[in-house]
Design an enzyme around this catalytic site. Structure first.
Site, PDB file in Angstrom:
ATOM      1  N   ALA A  66     116.117  29.024  16.376  1.00  0.00           N
ATOM      2  CA  ALA A  66     114.849  28.319  16.518  1.00  0.00           C
ATOM      3  C   ALA A  66     114.246  28.237  15.124  1.00  0.00           C
ATOM      4  O   ALA A  66     114.541  29.072  14.268  1.00  0.00           O
ATOM      5  CB  ALA A  66     113.937  29.096  17.458  1.00  0.00           C
ATOM      6  N   GLY A 112     118.287  31.139  18.817  1.00  0.00           N
ATOM      7  CA  GLY A 112     118.202  30.015  19.753  1.00  0.00           C
ATOM      8  C   GLY A 112     119.458  29.152  19.759  1.00  0.00           C
ATOM      9  O   GLY A 112     119.750  28.484  20.751  1.00  0.00           O
ATOM     10  N   GLU A 115     121.807  30.946  21.974  1.00  0.00           N
ATOM     11  CA  GLU A 115     121.253  30.812  23.330  1.00  0.00           C
ATOM     12  C   GLU A 115     121.544  29.423  23.903  1.00  0.00           C
ATOM     13  O   GLU A 115     121.843  29.276  25.079  1.00  0.00           O
ATOM     14  CB  GLU A 115     119.743  31.100  23.308  1.00  0.00           C
ATOM     15  CG  GLU A 115     119.443  32.575  23.052  1.00  0.00           C
ATOM     16  CD  GLU A 115     117.959  32.853  22.900  1.00  0.00           C
ATOM     17  OE1 GLU A 115     117.351  32.336  21.941  1.00  0.00           O
ATOM     18  OE2 GLU A 115     117.396  33.576  23.743  1.00  0.00           O
ATOM     19  N   GLU A 135     117.147  38.245  16.506  1.00  0.00           N
ATOM     20  CA  GLU A 135     115.687  38.241  16.712  1.00  0.00           C
ATOM     21  C   GLU A 135     115.007  39.570  16.421  1.00  0.00           C
ATOM     22  O   GLU A 135     113.906  39.600  15.878  1.00  0.00           O
ATOM     23  CB  GLU A 135     115.358  37.800  18.147  1.00  0.00           C
ATOM     24  CG  GLU A 135     115.483  36.299  18.379  1.00  0.00           C
ATOM     25  CD  GLU A 135     116.885  35.858  18.754  1.00  0.00           C
ATOM     26  OE1 GLU A 135     117.853  36.650  18.587  1.00  0.00           O
ATOM     27  OE2 GLU A 135     117.038  34.721  19.216  1.00  0.00           O
TER      28      GLU A 135
HETATM   29  N1  COA Z   1     114.584  28.374  10.965  1.00  0.00           N
HETATM   30  C1  COA Z   1     114.106  27.623   9.963  1.00  0.00           C
HETATM   31  N2  COA Z   1     114.821  27.315   8.871  1.00  0.00           N
HETATM   32  C2  COA Z   1     116.078  27.764   8.785  1.00  0.00           C
HETATM   33  C3  COA Z   1     116.644  28.555   9.805  1.00  0.00           C
HETATM   34  C4  COA Z   1     115.844  28.864  10.944  1.00  0.00           C
HETATM   35  N3  COA Z   1     116.311  29.580  11.970  1.00  0.00           N
HETATM   36  N4  COA Z   1     117.906  28.876   9.446  1.00  0.00           N
HETATM   37  C5  COA Z   1     118.125  28.293   8.259  1.00  0.00           C
HETATM   38  N5  COA Z   1     117.016  27.626   7.858  1.00  0.00           N
HETATM   39  C6  COA Z   1     116.825  26.856   6.625  1.00  0.00           C
HETATM   40  C7  COA Z   1     116.553  27.753   5.412  1.00  0.00           C
HETATM   41  O1  COA Z   1     115.188  28.119   5.361  1.00  0.00           O
HETATM   42  C8  COA Z   1     116.950  26.817   4.278  1.00  0.00           C
HETATM   43  O2  COA Z   1     115.923  25.884   4.097  1.00  0.00           O
HETATM   44  P1  COA Z   1     115.396  25.556   2.573  1.00  0.00           P
HETATM   45  O3  COA Z   1     116.621  25.048   1.863  1.00  0.00           O
HETATM   46  O4  COA Z   1     114.356  24.508   2.786  1.00  0.00           O
HETATM   47  O5  COA Z   1     114.902  26.831   1.994  1.00  0.00           O
HETATM   48  C9  COA Z   1     118.131  26.056   4.852  1.00  0.00           C
HETATM   49  O6  COA Z   1     118.020  26.160   6.298  1.00  0.00           O
HETATM   50  C10 COA Z   1     119.485  26.614   4.453  1.00  0.00           C
HETATM   51  O7  COA Z   1     119.529  27.979   4.806  1.00  0.00           O
HETATM   52  P2  COA Z   1     119.912  29.160   3.768  1.00  0.00           P
HETATM   53  O8  COA Z   1     119.294  30.411   4.264  1.00  0.00           O
HETATM   54  O9  COA Z   1     119.603  28.744   2.379  1.00  0.00           O
HETATM   55  O10 COA Z   1     121.505  29.200   3.965  1.00  0.00           O
HETATM   56  P3  COA Z   1     122.459  30.454   3.705  1.00  0.00           P
HETATM   57  O11 COA Z   1     123.843  29.909   3.751  1.00  0.00           O
HETATM   58  O12 COA Z   1     122.046  31.194   2.494  1.00  0.00           O
HETATM   59  O13 COA Z   1     122.240  31.423   4.983  1.00  0.00           O
HETATM   60  C11 COA Z   1     121.950  31.930   7.321  1.00  0.00           C
HETATM   61  C12 COA Z   1     122.615  31.023   6.265  1.00  0.00           C
HETATM   62  C13 COA Z   1     122.255  31.332   8.680  1.00  0.00           C
HETATM   63  C14 COA Z   1     122.558  33.332   7.224  1.00  0.00           C
HETATM   64  C15 COA Z   1     120.435  31.992   7.067  1.00  0.00           C
HETATM   65  O14 COA Z   1     119.932  30.667   6.957  1.00  0.00           O
HETATM   66  C16 COA Z   1     119.643  32.683   8.164  1.00  0.00           C
HETATM   67  O15 COA Z   1     119.661  33.887   8.260  1.00  0.00           O
HETATM   68  N6  COA Z   1     118.925  31.898   9.011  1.00  0.00           N
HETATM   69  C17 COA Z   1     118.064  32.431  10.020  1.00  0.00           C
HETATM   70  C18 COA Z   1     118.876  32.915  11.200  1.00  0.00           C
HETATM   71  C19 COA Z   1     117.961  33.495  12.270  1.00  0.00           C
HETATM   72  O16 COA Z   1     117.329  34.515  12.079  1.00  0.00           O
HETATM   73  N7  COA Z   1     117.932  32.813  13.414  1.00  0.00           N
HETATM   74  C20 COA Z   1     117.207  33.260  14.556  1.00  0.00           C
HETATM   75  C21 COA Z   1     115.886  32.633  14.611  1.00  0.00           C
HETATM   76  S1  COA Z   1     115.023  33.202  16.058  1.00  0.00           S
END
Ligand code: COA
Length: 260
Positions: A66, A112, A115, A135
């Site tokens: 999400a 999400g 999910e 989460e």
């Molecule tokens: N919500 C909002 N933005 C998200 C996102 C999320 N769940 N997951 C990734 N993004 C965005 C990042 O903020 C980034 O945006 P920006 O370039 O404007 O800063 C872009 O997507 C790329 O992500 P980035 O983190 O730079 O890629 P990465 O390869 O370094 O890492 C992940 C990949 C998936 C490990 C990392 O993005 C992450 O941990 N995301 C969140 C996962 C999460 O906690 N999901 C559950 C949410 S309830």
């Protein structure tokens, strides 16, 4: 209907929905959740659609969760509404859709995103896919059915482990624990999903809908799945698709359900 965050393509009876926010790793914001839900409802009503494949754009993510930026400032009421609305307008709709939905998990499926994949009826992952429910690392819990569906698919112990560690597993581990049905290379992913959808296309849409309702019934609190199965089984006998299916078998020809 035109969408901002999803792409739609229909080939024969297979509808492909691609979540298209690659710069945000396809994180599902409110608008995207609404659009996917609307596309699913529309597909359900469209007789030309027999099966649906749901995937994320690019090669890195199915859905990275999400959209955290949208709920970071929420209070208790907002949080309640977020989960309830999301479940109502998307996750429960997908899980209970009367047509098979196959998730093509082409990369990160987190929070999400996992999910959403778990709400689908079948999951096929690419080798680079990584899945998790992170989460609790954000001070919250899965709110789109994750605490329920992960246990149903992979067992209570694995669900507890994945949710409490907030860790990620790779595609091979997801296959080993029954979270995904199959693992293929990224190149083969969409075609494998299309092939599986193609197999479903030969079957009776009415019977597939009845089968989805019956299987789901076994996972609903207070519902006797065996009773639902008896009821759904009986109802099949009153349909033209049952007549066509059984007649075609006896006449040694292929059933043609789609012309009915
Ligand atoms: N919500 C909002 N933005 C998200 C996102 C999320 N769940 N997951 C990734 N993004 C965005 C990042 O903020 C980034 O945006 P920006 O370039 O404007 O800063 C872009 O997507 C790329 O992500 P980035 O983190 O730079 O890629 P990465 O390869 O370094 O890492 C992940 C990949 C998936 C490990 C990392 O993005 C992450 O941990 N995301 C969140 C996962 C999460 O906690 N999901 C559950 C949410 S309830």
């Amino acid at each position: 209907m035109s969408y901002t965050n999803i792409l739609i393509e229909q080939n024969e009876g297979i509808l492909e929905i691609t979540i298209n926010r690659p710069n945000k790793l396809n994180a599902i914001n409110k608008e995207t959740i609404k659009e996917i839900g609307e596309a699913m409802v529309k597909a359900e009503a469209n007789r030309e659609v027999v099966a649906i494949v749901l995937t994320g754009s690019g090669e890195k993510a199915f859905v990275a969760g999400a959209d955290i930026s949208e709920f970071a400032h929420f209070n208790i009421e907002d949080g309640n509404r977020l989960a309830a609305e999301g479940q109502n307008i998307l996750f429960d709709i997908v899980a209970n859709l009367n047509k098979p939905v196959i998730a093509a998990v082409n990369g990160f499926a987190l929070g999400g995103g996992l999910e959403l994949a778990m709400a689908c009826h079948v999951r096929i992952a690419s080798e680079n896919a990584r899945m998790g429910l992170p989460e609790v690392s954000l001070g919250v819990i899965p709110g789109y059915g994750g605490t329920q569906r992960l246990g149903q698919l992979a067992g209570k112990g694995k669900a507890m482990e994945m949710i409490l560690t907030a860790g990620m597993i790779d595609a091979a581990e997801a296959y080993r624990i029954g979270l995904v049905n199959m693992v293929v290379t990224q190149d083969e992913l969409l075609n494998t999903c299309r092939k599986m959808a193609g197999k479903m296309m030969h079957n009776s849409p009415m019977a597939m809908a009845a089968a989805i309702r019956s299987v789901n019934a076994g996972f609903k609190a207070g519902v006797n799945g065996f009773d639902v199965e008896i009821d759904e089984f009986g109802k099949c006998f009153g349909t033209p698709e049952f007549v066509e299916g059984t007649t075609a078998f006896l006449e040694k020809r292929k059933a043609n359900f789609r012309e009915l």
